[in-house]
Design a protein around this motif. Structure first.
Motif, PDB file in Angstrom:
ATOM      1  N   PHE A  27       1.958  -1.593   1.008  1.00  0.00           N
ATOM      2  CA  PHE A  27       0.637  -1.723   1.688  1.00  0.00           C
ATOM      3  C   PHE A  27      -0.228  -0.344   1.171  1.00  0.00           C
ATOM      4  N   LEU A  28       0.224   0.778   0.823  1.00  0.00           N
ATOM      5  CA  LEU A  28      -0.489   1.663   0.559  1.00  0.00           C
ATOM      6  C   LEU A  28      -1.068   1.668  -0.672  1.00  0.00           C
ATOM      7  N   PHE A  29      -0.335   1.590  -1.785  1.00  0.00           N
ATOM      8  CA  PHE A  29      -0.632   1.670  -3.325  1.00  0.00           C
ATOM      9  C   PHE A  29      -1.184   0.544  -3.867  1.00  0.00           C
ATOM     10  N   PRO A  30      -0.765  -0.589  -3.652  1.00  0.00           N
ATOM     11  CA  PRO A  30      -1.467  -1.794  -4.107  1.00  0.00           C
ATOM     12  C   PRO A  30      -3.058  -2.047  -4.103  1.00  0.00           C
ATOM     13  N   GLN A  31      -3.351  -1.561  -2.779  1.00  0.00           N
ATOM     14  CA  GLN A  31      -4.895  -1.477  -2.423  1.00  0.00           C
ATOM     15  C   GLN A  31      -5.460  -0.282  -3.185  1.00  0.00           C
ATOM     16  N   LEU A  32      -4.989   0.670  -3.109  1.00  0.00           N
ATOM     17  CA  LEU A  32      -5.395   1.882  -3.761  1.00  0.00           C
ATOM     18  C   LEU A  32      -5.590   1.530  -5.496  1.00  0.00           C
ATOM     19  N   LYS A  33      -4.549   1.010  -5.958  1.00  0.00           N
ATOM     20  CA  LYS A  33      -4.662   0.520  -7.227  1.00  0.00           C
ATOM     21  C   LYS A  33      -5.843  -0.345  -7.612  1.00  0.00           C
ATOM     22  N   THR A  34      -6.362  -1.259  -6.637  1.00  0.00           N
ATOM     23  CA  THR A  34      -7.298  -2.101  -6.816  1.00  0.00           C
ATOM     24  C   THR A  34      -8.504  -1.194  -6.608  1.00  0.00           C
TER      25      THR A  34
END
Length: 87
Positions: A27-34
Motif C-alpha cells: 500500500f505504500l510503494f505502489p502508489q508512490l511509484k505511480t
C-alpha cells in the motif's frame, strides 16, 4: 532477543518474508511509484523532498486504512498457516 523478552512480546512462528504481508509493498510503494511516474529530479535532495512531501500530504486515515488491511492480511496468513497469497 533480550529486548523482545524484556518487553514481553510473544514470538510466533511465521512464514518467510512475503510482499503480501509488507505494508510497504502493498500500500505504500505502489502508489508512490505511480506518483513518481514521469518525474525527473535534478538531485537526490529534490527526490527526497518530493517523497517526504508525498507522505506528509497523506492524512491519518490513509495510514490507518493501510494498517487495517495489513492486519487482515496477517490474520489470514496465520489462519492459513502461511499459505496466503493475495490476488
Amino acid at each position: 532477543m533480550a529486548k523482545i523478552h524484556e518487553l514481553r512480546f510473544e514470538l510466533l512462528n511465521h512464514p518467510p518474508y512475503s510482499p503480501d504481508l509488507a505494508p510497504s509493498d502493498f500500500f505504500l510503494f505502489p502508489q508512490l511509484k505511480t506518483a513518481l511516474g514521469g518525474q525527473r529530479f535534478s538531485s537526490n535532495e529534490e527526490l527526497i523532498t518530493f517523497v517526504n512531501d508525498y507522505f506528509a500530504e497523506k492524512n491519518a486515515e490513509y495510514y490507518l486504512d493501510g494498517l487495517q488491511r495489513w492486519e487482515h492480511r496477517w490474520e489470514k496468513c496465520v489462519e492459513l498457516q502461511g499459505d496466503y497469497v493475495e490476488k
